[in-house]
Design an enzyme around this catalytic site. Sequence first.
Site, short mmCIF file in Angstrom:
data_model
loop_
_atom_site.label_atom_id
_atom_site.label_comp_id
_atom_site.label_asym_id
_atom_site.label_seq_id
_atom_site.Cartn_x
_atom_site.Cartn_y
_atom_site.Cartn_z
N ASN A 1 39.66 -17.20 27.75
CA ASN A 1 38.61 -16.56 28.56
C ASN A 1 37.28 -17.26 28.31
OD1 ASN A 1 37.17 -15.20 26.31
ND2 ASN A 1 39.15 -14.19 26.09
N ASP B 1 44.37 -10.42 25.59
CA ASP B 1 45.20 -9.21 25.53
C ASP B 1 46.67 -9.54 25.71
OD1 ASP B 1 43.25 -7.24 25.08
OD2 ASP B 1 42.59 -7.40 27.17
O1 PMT Z 1 30.99 -14.85 23.26
P1 PMT Z 1 29.88 -14.71 24.29
O2 PMT Z 1 29.94 -15.79 25.34
O3 PMT Z 1 28.53 -14.59 23.62
O4 PMT Z 1 30.12 -13.36 25.11
C1 PMT Z 1 29.98 -12.12 24.48
C2 PMT Z 1 31.11 -11.16 24.89
C3 PMT Z 1 31.02 -10.85 26.36
C4 PMT Z 1 32.48 -11.77 24.57
C5 PMT Z 1 30.88 -9.86 24.01
O5 PMT Z 1 29.63 -9.32 24.32
C6 PMT Z 1 31.96 -8.83 24.27
O6 PMT Z 1 31.90 -8.00 25.16
N1 PMT Z 1 33.04 -8.85 23.43
C7 PMT Z 1 34.25 -8.02 23.63
C8 PMT Z 1 35.17 -8.67 24.62
C9 PMT Z 1 36.44 -7.87 24.78
O7 PMT Z 1 37.51 -8.32 24.42
O8 PMT Z 1 36.26 -6.66 25.27
P2 PMT Z 1 37.43 -5.58 25.51
O9 PMT Z 1 36.73 -4.49 26.20
O10 PMT Z 1 38.60 -6.22 26.17
O11 PMT Z 1 37.85 -5.14 24.05
C10 PMT Z 1 37.26 -4.02 23.37
C11 PMT Z 1 37.16 -4.28 21.88
O12 PMT Z 1 38.47 -4.47 21.34
C12 PMT Z 1 36.36 -5.51 21.52
O13 PMT Z 1 35.61 -5.24 20.38
C13 PMT Z 1 37.44 -6.56 21.23
O14 PMT Z 1 36.98 -7.50 20.27
C14 PMT Z 1 38.57 -5.71 20.68
N2 PMT Z 1 39.91 -6.25 20.94
C15 PMT Z 1 40.32 -6.53 22.19
C16 PMT Z 1 41.60 -7.00 22.42
C17 PMT Z 1 42.46 -7.19 21.31
N3 PMT Z 1 43.67 -7.64 21.46
N4 PMT Z 1 42.02 -6.91 20.08
C18 PMT Z 1 40.76 -6.44 19.87
O15 PMT Z 1 40.36 -6.17 18.72
#
Ligand code: PMT
Length: 410
Positions: free
Chosen positions: A218, A287
């Site tokens: 991503n 994911d």
């Molecule tokens: O890296 P940059 O270019 O500076 O961009 C920043 C960002 C957009 C990546 C950052 O601000 C951000 O939003 N990070 C979370 C991205 C994400 O995976 O979001 P999510 O809504 O899909 O996941 C929710 C949370 O679960 C996040 O804290 C993620 O790290 C965590 N997660 C997600 C999937 C997974 N398999 N394991 C996780 O721990």
Amino acid sequence: MASVVLGVTGGIACYKSAALVSSLVKKDIDVDVIMTENAAKFVTPLTFQTLSRNPVTTDTFGSIKYWEVEHIALAKKADVMVIAPATADVIGKIACGIADDMLTTTVMATKAPVVIAPAMNVNMYENPIVQENMARLKKLGYLFIEPDEGILACGDTGKGRLAEPEEIAGYILKLLQEKQQETSAPRTERKKDLAGKHILVTAGPTVEDIDPVRFISNRSSGKMGYSIAEAAVSRGADVTLVSGPVNLAEPDGVNVVHVRSTGDMLDACEAAFDGCDAVIKAAAPCDFKMAEQSAHKIKKDGSSGITLNLVENPDIIATLGKKKGNKVLVGFAAETRNLEKFAAEKIRKKNLDMIVANNVAQEGAGFDRDTNIVTFIMPDGSSEKFGKMPKSGIADLILDRVVGMLSEKN
Ligand code: PMT
């Protein structure tokens, strides 16, 4: 009264600097403007003089308005120095140590933080020379406010539009506030409020291989997570940064663990988890991964296409959330719609203490930007919204909350 010295260089965006001066003056900031010769062709010094209520300096040999040599006087007076708009020319000059007018000599002489807000044509902005000059200046500690994307004055579309005056003013106010805290509070109180704490931060994307040459990933650049790691170490924390593949330099003083896949990231986080007091998960782990990676490059066979068989990856933070004990767990939520609703669901599902929600489809927010627009959401449903800010500023706001939550828990 805080003092800002504003350098205005020759570009059409000069007109926005007038709004910037006005907004700073309204906040009781003493603004001195230095204009380059070209800037004075776009907007008259009288405009800035009227708005700032201070004499405007246009060249080194003009009338002396201060009791010391003028550029030294302004350099010493400034709590923060800002150049907005900054042309490719002035960025190049500063990067090369050229000081041949009032503005560049003042920049050279000041010990105040220098903030540069570039504005120029997109092709100029993307020119490797300009990019290299900016990278050099960033390395030397100069601060940058990225230009916005959009239709430029020249008719081209792309990155190069001066950031909005409110964004620049907000950035300056935050710097002034930090300076004020540094001088009014003992260093240990503010800067080292995470001393003795071990913070685990994740950053960047993960990569899931399809075959030996292709992968799924991503757009995460790692900037958000690296900013948090840098801020945490400067506040005295012992920091482990688990990072997916990014193009960023390792922050000084941080223990960086490089990983590739979500499975690797889970392993590295689990290994660091026991010894840490707080986890901040800014990474964007994939994911999904291939149900089975192909050992060889998948060949085209002339059919209408192929279907990739993907399976879900483990959720790292939810795994940690199940055994969190007294630790503070902060997650991020990257959404493109229903931001607060989806983020609130994640905070419950993943057993988090706070979630930092960002709408990654919003201009100035999300992936690969120096800025972000975030909302902090707490488990009780309360929330706090912030405007567009540099990721470094957001990092400090997150850490302020972490410091508070750690002291509540212990
Ligand atoms: O890296 P940059 O270019 O500076 O961009 C920043 C960002 C957009 C990546 C950052 O601000 C951000 O939003 N990070 C979370 C991205 C994400 O995976 O979001 P999510 O809504 O899909 O996941 C929710 C949370 O679960 C996040 O804290 C993620 O790290 C965590 N997660 C997600 C999937 C997974 N398999 N394991 C996780 O721990």
